[in-house]
Design a protein around this motif. Structure first.
Motif, PDB file in Angstrom:
ATOM      1  N   LEU A  40     -34.695 -56.706   8.581  1.00  0.00           N
ATOM      2  CA  LEU A  40     -35.545 -55.971   9.508  1.00  0.00           C
ATOM      3  C   LEU A  40     -35.680 -56.767  10.802  1.00  0.00           C
ATOM      4  CD1 LEU A  40     -38.374 -55.114   6.965  1.00  0.00           C
ATOM      5  CD2 LEU A  40     -36.729 -53.457   7.890  1.00  0.00           C
ATOM      6  N   PHE A  41     -35.703 -56.059  11.931  1.00  0.00           N
ATOM      7  CA  PHE A  41     -35.922 -56.699  13.222  1.00  0.00           C
ATOM      8  C   PHE A  41     -37.195 -56.131  13.857  1.00  0.00           C
ATOM      9  CE2 PHE A  41     -31.289 -57.350  12.881  1.00  0.00           C
ATOM     10  CZ  PHE A  41     -31.216 -58.704  13.186  1.00  0.00           C
ATOM     11  N   GLY A  42     -37.910 -57.002  14.559  1.00  0.00           N
ATOM     12  CA  GLY A  42     -39.096 -56.583  15.280  1.00  0.00           C
ATOM     13  C   GLY A  42     -39.538 -57.691  16.211  1.00  0.00           C
ATOM     14  N   HIS A  43     -40.703 -57.504  16.835  1.00  0.00           N
ATOM     15  CA  HIS A  43     -41.196 -58.558  17.715  1.00  0.00           C
ATOM     16  C   HIS A  43     -42.719 -58.552  17.785  1.00  0.00           C
ATOM     17  CE1 HIS A  43     -42.020 -55.590  20.903  1.00  0.00           C
ATOM     18  NE2 HIS A  43     -40.827 -55.089  20.661  1.00  0.00           N
ATOM     19  N   PHE A  44     -43.260 -59.733  18.019  1.00  0.00           N
ATOM     20  CA  PHE A  44     -44.684 -59.929  18.293  1.00  0.00           C
ATOM     21  C   PHE A  44     -44.855 -60.243  19.773  1.00  0.00           C
ATOM     22  CE2 PHE A  44     -44.396 -61.840  13.896  1.00  0.00           C
ATOM     23  CZ  PHE A  44     -45.102 -60.845  13.243  1.00  0.00           C
ATOM     24  N   ALA A  45     -46.076 -60.046  20.260  1.00  0.00           N
ATOM     25  CA  ALA A  45     -46.429 -60.639  21.540  1.00  0.00           C
ATOM     26  C   ALA A  45     -46.535 -62.146  21.334  1.00  0.00           C
ATOM     27  CB  ALA A  45     -47.758 -60.079  22.036  1.00  0.00           C
ATOM     28  N   LYS A  46     -46.026 -62.927  22.274  1.00  0.00           N
ATOM     29  CA  LYS A  46     -46.075 -64.379  22.121  1.00  0.00           C
ATOM     30  C   LYS A  46     -47.520 -64.873  22.027  1.00  0.00           C
ATOM     31  CE  LYS A  46     -42.801 -66.787  23.918  1.00  0.00           C
ATOM     32  NZ  LYS A  46     -41.863 -67.500  24.818  1.00  0.00           N
ATOM     33  N   LYS A  91     -32.106 -65.404  24.525  1.00  0.00           N
ATOM     34  CA  LYS A  91     -32.516 -64.302  25.407  1.00  0.00           C
ATOM     35  C   LYS A  91     -31.571 -63.108  25.311  1.00  0.00           C
ATOM     36  CE  LYS A  91     -34.286 -65.204  29.415  1.00  0.00           C
ATOM     37  NZ  LYS A  91     -34.486 -65.575  30.849  1.00  0.00           N
ATOM     38  N   GLU A  92     -30.273 -63.355  25.250  1.00  0.00           N
ATOM     39  CA  GLU A  92     -29.324 -62.248  25.179  1.00  0.00           C
ATOM     40  C   GLU A  92     -29.455 -61.489  23.862  1.00  0.00           C
ATOM     41  OE1 GLU A  92     -27.534 -61.028  27.659  1.00  0.00           O
ATOM     42  OE2 GLU A  92     -28.616 -62.550  28.804  1.00  0.00           O
ATOM     43  N   GLN A  93     -29.694 -62.213  22.772  1.00  0.00           N
ATOM     44  CA  GLN A  93     -29.888 -61.547  21.483  1.00  0.00           C
ATOM     45  C   GLN A  93     -31.188 -60.754  21.470  1.00  0.00           C
ATOM     46  OE1 GLN A  93     -29.595 -64.181  18.128  1.00  0.00           O
ATOM     47  NE2 GLN A  93     -29.411 -62.498  16.650  1.00  0.00           N
ATOM     48  N   TRP A 136     -34.716 -43.299  28.265  1.00  0.00           N
ATOM     49  CA  TRP A 136     -34.949 -44.576  28.927  1.00  0.00           C
ATOM     50  C   TRP A 136     -34.125 -45.667  28.263  1.00  0.00           C
ATOM     51  CZ3 TRP A 136     -36.652 -49.503  27.907  1.00  0.00           C
ATOM     52  CH2 TRP A 136     -37.073 -50.272  29.002  1.00  0.00           C
ATOM     53  N   THR A 137     -33.539 -46.552  29.081  1.00  0.00           N
ATOM     54  CA  THR A 137     -32.819 -47.718  28.583  1.00  0.00           C
ATOM     55  C   THR A 137     -33.307 -48.955  29.326  1.00  0.00           C
ATOM     56  OG1 THR A 137     -30.991 -47.656  30.186  1.00  0.00           O
ATOM     57  CG2 THR A 137     -30.788 -46.258  28.209  1.00  0.00           C
ATOM     58  N   LEU A 138     -32.932 -50.120  28.854  1.00  0.00           N
ATOM     59  CA  LEU A 138     -33.331 -51.362  29.530  1.00  0.00           C
ATOM     60  C   LEU A 138     -32.805 -51.409  30.959  1.00  0.00           C
ATOM     61  CD1 LEU A 138     -32.829 -54.148  26.801  1.00  0.00           C
ATOM     62  CD2 LEU A 138     -34.891 -52.850  27.347  1.00  0.00           C
ATOM     63  N   ASP A 139     -31.687 -50.741  31.205  1.00  0.00           N
ATOM     64  CA  ASP A 139     -31.095 -50.750  32.548  1.00  0.00           C
ATOM     65  C   ASP A 139     -31.941 -49.987  33.564  1.00  0.00           C
ATOM     66  OD1 ASP A 139     -28.955 -52.246  31.627  1.00  0.00           O
ATOM     67  OD2 ASP A 139     -27.709 -50.484  31.210  1.00  0.00           O
ATOM     68  N   ASP A 140     -32.904 -49.194  33.080  1.00  0.00           N
ATOM     69  CA  ASP A 140     -33.766 -48.449  33.999  1.00  0.00           C
ATOM     70  C   ASP A 140     -34.835 -49.337  34.635  1.00  0.00           C
ATOM     71  OD1 ASP A 140     -32.435 -46.080  33.575  1.00  0.00           O
ATOM     72  OD2 ASP A 140     -33.739 -45.454  31.939  1.00  0.00           O
ATOM     73  N   ALA A 141     -35.004 -50.537  34.133  1.00  0.00           N
ATOM     74  CA  ALA A 141     -36.001 -51.466  34.672  1.00  0.00           C
ATOM     75  C   ALA A 141     -35.296 -52.613  35.381  1.00  0.00           C
ATOM     76  CB  ALA A 141     -36.887 -52.005  33.547  1.00  0.00           C
ATOM     77  N   PRO A 142     -35.939 -53.239  36.378  1.00  0.00           N
ATOM     78  CA  PRO A 142     -35.327 -54.383  37.074  1.00  0.00           C
ATOM     79  C   PRO A 142     -35.017 -55.515  36.104  1.00  0.00           C
ATOM     80  CG  PRO A 142     -37.263 -53.585  38.266  1.00  0.00           C
ATOM     81  CD  PRO A 142     -37.254 -52.877  36.937  1.00  0.00           C
ATOM     82  N   VAL A 143     -33.920 -56.198  36.336  1.00  0.00           N
ATOM     83  CA  VAL A 143     -33.478 -57.273  35.453  1.00  0.00           C
ATOM     84  C   VAL A 143     -34.532 -58.362  35.341  1.00  0.00           C
ATOM     85  CG1 VAL A 143     -31.760 -59.100  35.125  1.00  0.00           C
ATOM     86  CG2 VAL A 143     -31.037 -56.829  35.891  1.00  0.00           C
ATOM     87  N   ASP A 144     -35.124 -58.764  36.469  1.00  0.00           N
ATOM     88  CA  ASP A 144     -36.115 -59.839  36.422  1.00  0.00           C
ATOM     89  C   ASP A 144     -37.361 -59.406  35.647  1.00  0.00           C
ATOM     90  OD1 ASP A 144     -36.863 -58.001  38.351  1.00  0.00           O
ATOM     91  OD2 ASP A 144     -37.670 -59.501  39.738  1.00  0.00           O
ATOM     92  N   LEU A 174     -40.357 -60.028  30.616  1.00  0.00           N
ATOM     93  CA  LEU A 174     -40.888 -59.406  29.404  1.00  0.00           C
ATOM     94  C   LEU A 174     -40.387 -60.156  28.169  1.00  0.00           C
ATOM     95  CD1 LEU A 174     -42.333 -56.999  27.989  1.00  0.00           C
ATOM     96  CD2 LEU A 174     -40.153 -55.802  28.068  1.00  0.00           C
ATOM     97  N   CYS A 175     -39.111 -60.507  28.162  1.00  0.00           N
ATOM     98  CA  CYS A 175     -38.541 -61.214  27.013  1.00  0.00           C
ATOM     99  C   CYS A 175     -39.226 -62.555  26.785  1.00  0.00           C
ATOM    100  CB  CYS A 175     -37.039 -61.424  27.214  1.00  0.00           C
ATOM    101  SG  CYS A 175     -36.062 -59.910  27.097  1.00  0.00           S
ATOM    102  N   GLU A 176     -39.650 -63.190  27.868  1.00  0.00           N
ATOM    103  CA  GLU A 176     -40.336 -64.479  27.747  1.00  0.00           C
ATOM    104  C   GLU A 176     -41.712 -64.334  27.102  1.00  0.00           C
ATOM    105  OE1 GLU A 176     -40.448 -66.084  31.654  1.00  0.00           O
ATOM    106  OE2 GLU A 176     -38.268 -66.409  31.777  1.00  0.00           O
ATOM    107  N   ALA A 177     -42.262 -63.117  27.135  1.00  0.00           N
ATOM    108  CA  ALA A 177     -43.593 -62.885  26.554  1.00  0.00           C
ATOM    109  C   ALA A 177     -43.519 -62.365  25.122  1.00  0.00           C
ATOM    110  CB  ALA A 177     -44.363 -61.891  27.422  1.00  0.00           C
ATOM    111  N   LEU A 178     -42.283 -62.265  24.590  1.00  0.00           N
ATOM    112  CA  LEU A 178     -42.084 -61.737  23.246  1.00  0.00           C
ATOM    113  C   LEU A 178     -41.570 -62.803  22.298  1.00  0.00           C
ATOM    114  CD1 LEU A 178     -40.282 -58.341  24.007  1.00  0.00           C
ATOM    115  CD2 LEU A 178     -42.707 -58.697  23.538  1.00  0.00           C
TER     116      LEU A 178
END
Length: 217
Positions: free
Chosen positions: A54-60, A120-122, A146-154, A159-163
């Motif tokens: 299973l894959f998922g994420h928490f808020a950091k 980060k890439e994973q 909606w896809t990740l490409d719809d949001a600015p890369v930065d 966001l990834c740093e907060a997960l």
């Protein structure tokens, strides 16, 4: 989970379908503060093991992932809403009056160990997978999803740093599909007709499930 042989479910495809239809899982962990529970959308994947992962994420900011997550297994619970079953729907009740209310439901309990994913890439790949899985469920065919490409890369990078992304390697699986399998054929049909008479989507869904799994039994 209290186990009753008549409610056992061995169809792995049916179990996976339950996890896909009700992905908001309850994750329970015995931390230093006692039992802690979090409600996290999870996605099952085939990683080549017997039961998958299973894959998922928490808020950091959520401290649960820091509490010795490698030392003990997690309990993960998937379940549907189920439905109330009236004793008045059993034909036998009119004769013996020896029936009581109950609740039909489906549940799967999993245990497994957690692995934190910090690449980060994973992390982006898993976020894209989660989005590609759930975004189409709220759109009509042909609509733009909606896809990740719809949001600015930065923005996505921040966001990834907060997960905290994680993988749960499933060790055990216990399934319970309580769908009136312990009732006579006449009473099963009575429950199906009673649910259909409610004329609500959740009742109709339960009626369909009871009919489907009574035929499989």
């Amino acid at each position: 989970m209290f186990f009753v042989k008549s409610f056992a479910q061995q169809d792995f495809l049916a179990i996976r379908q339950l996890m896909e239809d009700f992905p908001l899982a309850t994750m329970v962990y015995p931390s230093e503060m006692g039992l802690e529970a979090n409600h996290i959308p999870l996605i099952w994947q085939d990683d080549g093991s017997e039961l998958g992962c299973l894959f998922g994420h928490f808020a950091k900011a959520n401290p649960i992932w820091q509490n010795n997550h490698k030392d003990k297994d997690w309990l993960i619970i998937f379940q549907d809403n189920g439905h109330y079953i009236s004793p008045n729907w059993y034909p036998s009740k009119a004769i013996t009056h020896k029936e009581v209310p109950t609740w039909n439901y489906r549940a799967v309990h999993l245990t497994g160990s957690m692995q934190i994913i910090d690449n980060k890439e994973q992390i982006k790949q898993i976020l894209a997978l989660l989005t590609a899985t759930y975004e189409p469920t709220v759109h009509q065919a042909g609509d733009n999803v909606w896809t990740l490409d719809d949001a600015p890369v930065d923005y996505i990078d921040k966001l990834c740093e907060a997960l905290v992304m994680f993988k749960i390697s499933i060790k055990t699986m216990q399934e319970k599909f309580k769908l009136s399998q312990n009732k006579s054929a006449e009473n099963v049909q009575g429950v199906i007709h009673g649910l259909q008479a409610v004329q609500q989507p959740t009742a109709n869904q339960m009626a369909d499930l009871i009919e489907k799994f009574s035929k499989m039994g």
